[in-house]
Structures are given as structure tokens and as C-alpha cells.
Design a protein around this motif. Sequence first.
Motif, PDB file in Angstrom:
ATOM      1  N   ALA A 118       0.889  -1.217   0.104  1.00  0.00           N
ATOM      2  CA  ALA A 118      -0.043  -0.004   0.082  1.00  0.00           C
ATOM      3  C   ALA A 118       0.634   1.316   0.213  1.00  0.00           C
ATOM      4  O   ALA A 118       1.772   1.348   0.999  1.00  0.00           O
ATOM      5  N   ARG A 161      -2.514   6.989   3.802  1.00  0.00           N
ATOM      6  CA  ARG A 161      -2.325   5.725   3.024  1.00  0.00           C
ATOM      7  C   ARG A 161      -3.113   6.207   1.749  1.00  0.00           C
ATOM      8  O   ARG A 161      -4.280   6.819   1.742  1.00  0.00           O
ATOM      9  N   HIS A 208      -3.887   4.961  -2.750  1.00  0.00           N
ATOM     10  CA  HIS A 208      -4.258   3.923  -3.673  1.00  0.00           C
ATOM     11  C   HIS A 208      -3.420   4.165  -4.906  1.00  0.00           C
ATOM     12  O   HIS A 208      -2.710   4.979  -5.112  1.00  0.00           O
ATOM     13  N   VAL A 256      -4.010  -0.113  -3.803  1.00  0.00           N
ATOM     14  CA  VAL A 256      -3.488  -1.243  -2.678  1.00  0.00           C
ATOM     15  C   VAL A 256      -3.226  -2.188  -3.665  1.00  0.00           C
ATOM     16  O   VAL A 256      -4.375  -2.943  -4.301  1.00  0.00           O
ATOM     17  N   LEU A 270      -6.780  -5.746   4.004  1.00  0.00           N
ATOM     18  CA  LEU A 270      -5.564  -5.018   4.375  1.00  0.00           C
ATOM     19  C   LEU A 270      -5.217  -5.042   5.816  1.00  0.00           C
ATOM     20  O   LEU A 270      -4.010  -5.511   6.282  1.00  0.00           O
ATOM     21  N   TRP A 275       4.528  -1.075   3.405  1.00  0.00           N
ATOM     22  CA  TRP A 275       3.941   0.422   3.087  1.00  0.00           C
ATOM     23  C   TRP A 275       4.933   0.920   2.312  1.00  0.00           C
ATOM     24  O   TRP A 275       6.268   0.786   2.537  1.00  0.00           O
TER      25      TRP A 275
END
Length: 187
Positions: A111, A118, A120, A122, A145, A156
Amino acid sequence: MSYNNPAAVVLVLASGRGERFAASGGAGHKLRALLHGQPVLEHTLAAVRASGLAWHVEDLGHPGMGDSIAAAVRATATASGWLVLPGDLPLIQPETLRTVADALQHCAVAAPVHHGARGHPVGFAAQCRQDLLSLAGEQGAAGVLHKHAQQGRVQWVEVRDEGTVTDVDTVQDLEHAAQRFAARRSR
């Protein structure tokens, strides 16, 4: 340049009703709203095409994001991974798509994170297939997730791409995206 990554198919989600856009004063559907002369969805698709990754547009009007994701995974069942990309991210960069796809080769979920937020797309590896196929309703893949994050199987990925967090849900979001698009072009 062709980019061949067998690990991921980009799933462009374009089934939403765009109710927040209409409620904010928008005319028509947000994915058809014009951003510098082209529909929002066309900007997103241009980045997907430029990434060189395989892709699939899911636009059959499913009742919720979970239903859209599950349908897109079913339609691309032989893929070894998926990048879930809402169609309302017109500033996403092709390099970001490739970066997330590359990260996905080493984890269950990848992600992007832009300045602590956070974003996109993902990415989900094949081991997430059944969880993705089980999605239904309004809830997207956040639960998948979260499940893998608890197990330490999420990578991440720090990115410099503000397009990962710049979606178009309202008329104000469209105006912001237009400003960011113009600033990007003037560089």
C-alpha cells in the motif's frame, strides 16, 4: 516502453454512483466530469495504460465497492495479484503503479503512503484471492488489508505521488485536482 510484471493486474473501479459529487453541486457523474478537457476516468486510465501493467475496468454498476472488487477479481481470476485503483484518482502516476506492483512481489499486500496518508492503489497478492472474492457491499478491501497488517504481511510503500491521495469525490475535490494538474504541467 512496455513494462511486463506478471504479479499484478490493475483493477480500475468505475462502478460507483458518485452521490457525494452530485450532492456537492456536480452535474453528472464524477468520472465523466472534465479535468483539463478530459473526463476524470480518462486521466486515470491514461496513467494505467502508460504503466505497462495489465488492467481491467470494472464498470458494471455494482451496488458497493466490495461487490466491484470481487467482480473484478473474478474477471481476472488467473492473475497472480491485483492493484485496486478507484477510477477517481486522475493524478496517479504510472511509476507509482509500477512501484506498488514491484513491492507486491515480496508481500501479501502493498500500500502506498504519501506524507503519512495511505493511498491507492493497494496491491494484493494471489494469497488474498479468496478474501477479495468474498467482499460484498459498500465496504471495500480495507478489512483484507487490516487482516494482513495484523499478521505483518503488508509493505507500506513511501511514494512522492500526491495522486495516490487525490481523489475526486466532490466539486471541490475536482477543483483541487485541476489546480494540482496545472501546477504539475507548469513544472
